[in-house]
Design a protein around this motif. Structure first.
Motif, short mmCIF file in Angstrom:
data_model
loop_
_atom_site.label_atom_id
_atom_site.label_comp_id
_atom_site.label_asym_id
_atom_site.label_seq_id
_atom_site.Cartn_x
_atom_site.Cartn_y
_atom_site.Cartn_z
N ARG A 244 -66.26 46.15 -44.88
CA ARG A 244 -66.36 46.13 -43.42
C ARG A 244 -67.75 45.73 -42.92
N SER A 245 -68.78 46.15 -43.59
CA SER A 245 -70.12 45.83 -43.11
C SER A 245 -71.08 45.74 -44.29
N LEU A 246 -72.17 45.07 -44.06
CA LEU A 246 -73.21 44.90 -45.06
C LEU A 246 -74.50 45.53 -44.56
N ARG A 247 -75.34 45.90 -45.48
CA ARG A 247 -76.66 46.39 -45.08
C ARG A 247 -77.47 45.23 -44.52
N CYS A 248 -78.23 45.50 -43.50
CA CYS A 248 -79.06 44.47 -42.89
C CYS A 248 -80.38 44.35 -43.62
N CYS A 249 -80.94 43.18 -43.58
CA CYS A 249 -82.28 42.94 -44.11
C CYS A 249 -83.27 43.60 -43.15
N PRO A 250 -84.25 44.38 -43.64
CA PRO A 250 -85.18 45.02 -42.73
C PRO A 250 -86.11 44.04 -42.03
N VAL A 251 -86.33 42.86 -42.60
CA VAL A 251 -87.25 41.90 -42.01
C VAL A 251 -86.58 41.05 -40.94
N CYS A 252 -85.47 40.38 -41.29
CA CYS A 252 -84.82 39.50 -40.31
C CYS A 252 -83.70 40.19 -39.54
N GLY A 253 -83.22 41.32 -40.04
CA GLY A 253 -82.19 42.08 -39.33
C GLY A 253 -80.80 41.50 -39.45
N LYS A 254 -80.58 40.57 -40.37
CA LYS A 254 -79.27 39.95 -40.53
C LYS A 254 -78.61 40.40 -41.82
N ALA A 255 -77.29 40.39 -41.80
CA ALA A 255 -76.52 40.72 -43.00
C ALA A 255 -75.49 39.63 -43.20
N PRO A 256 -75.49 38.90 -44.25
CA PRO A 256 -76.50 38.86 -45.31
C PRO A 256 -77.78 38.17 -44.84
N CYS A 257 -78.84 38.40 -45.58
CA CYS A 257 -80.16 37.88 -45.23
C CYS A 257 -80.13 36.36 -45.21
N ALA A 258 -80.75 35.77 -44.18
CA ALA A 258 -80.76 34.32 -44.02
C ALA A 258 -81.66 33.63 -45.06
N ASN A 259 -82.81 34.22 -45.36
CA ASN A 259 -83.74 33.63 -46.31
C ASN A 259 -84.36 34.74 -47.15
N PRO A 260 -83.70 35.16 -48.23
CA PRO A 260 -84.18 36.31 -49.02
C PRO A 260 -85.59 36.14 -49.58
N ARG A 261 -85.95 34.95 -50.00
CA ARG A 261 -87.28 34.73 -50.58
C ARG A 261 -88.37 34.95 -49.54
N ALA A 262 -88.22 34.37 -48.36
CA ALA A 262 -89.22 34.53 -47.30
C ALA A 262 -89.29 35.98 -46.82
N CYS A 263 -88.14 36.63 -46.72
CA CYS A 263 -88.12 38.03 -46.29
C CYS A 263 -88.76 38.94 -47.32
N ARG A 264 -88.60 38.62 -48.59
CA ARG A 264 -89.22 39.42 -49.65
C ARG A 264 -90.73 39.34 -49.56
N VAL A 265 -91.26 38.14 -49.29
CA VAL A 265 -92.71 37.97 -49.14
C VAL A 265 -93.20 38.70 -47.89
N ALA A 266 -92.47 38.56 -46.79
CA ALA A 266 -92.86 39.23 -45.54
C ALA A 266 -92.76 40.74 -45.65
N PHE A 267 -91.81 41.24 -46.44
CA PHE A 267 -91.65 42.69 -46.60
C PHE A 267 -92.91 43.31 -47.20
N GLY A 268 -93.55 42.61 -48.12
CA GLY A 268 -94.78 43.12 -48.74
C GLY A 268 -95.98 43.10 -47.80
N ALA A 269 -95.93 42.29 -46.76
CA ALA A 269 -97.05 42.16 -45.85
C ALA A 269 -96.95 43.07 -44.63
N ILE A 270 -95.81 43.72 -44.45
CA ILE A 270 -95.58 44.57 -43.28
C ILE A 270 -95.60 46.03 -43.71
#
Length: 91
Positions: free
Chosen positions: A22-48
């Motif tokens: 029914r639903s997916l977990r959202c990406c904490p960086v972009c807020g989308k499920a599934p994540c639009a760009n996992p690589r960029a969000c992974r890098v941004a996650f470490g900087a926030i």
């Protein structure tokens, strides 16, 4: 014991339920499920700077029982920390 377990050739007439996610977990960086760009969000996650979600206590699940995932963090378990400068308000 159902007949189908004893005799696999004989159907019971009951079809297996279809499993639907029914639903997916959202990406904490972009807020989308599934994540639009996992690589960029992974890098941004470490900087926030992140804080454990206070609504679900970091579990990611809804504690009220109405939804599968927490409505505040959408299942991400963390929220971005907003740094507020207290000295700017006193002028």
């Amino acid at each position: 014991m159902p007949v189908s377990l004893i005799h696999p050739d004989r159907p019971t007439g009951v079809s297996a339920p279809k499993i639907v996610r029914r639903s997916l977990r959202c990406c904490p960086v972009c807020g989308k499920a599934p994540c639009a760009n996992p690589r960029a969000c992974r890098v941004a996650f470490g900087a926030i700077e992140w804080l454990e979600c206070p609504a679900c206590a970091g579990s990611g699940y809804d504690t009220t029982g109405f939804q599968l995932y927490c409505p505040d963090c959408c299942g991400a378990k963390v929220l971005e920390v907003e740094i507020v400068d207290a000295s700017r308000g006193r002028e």
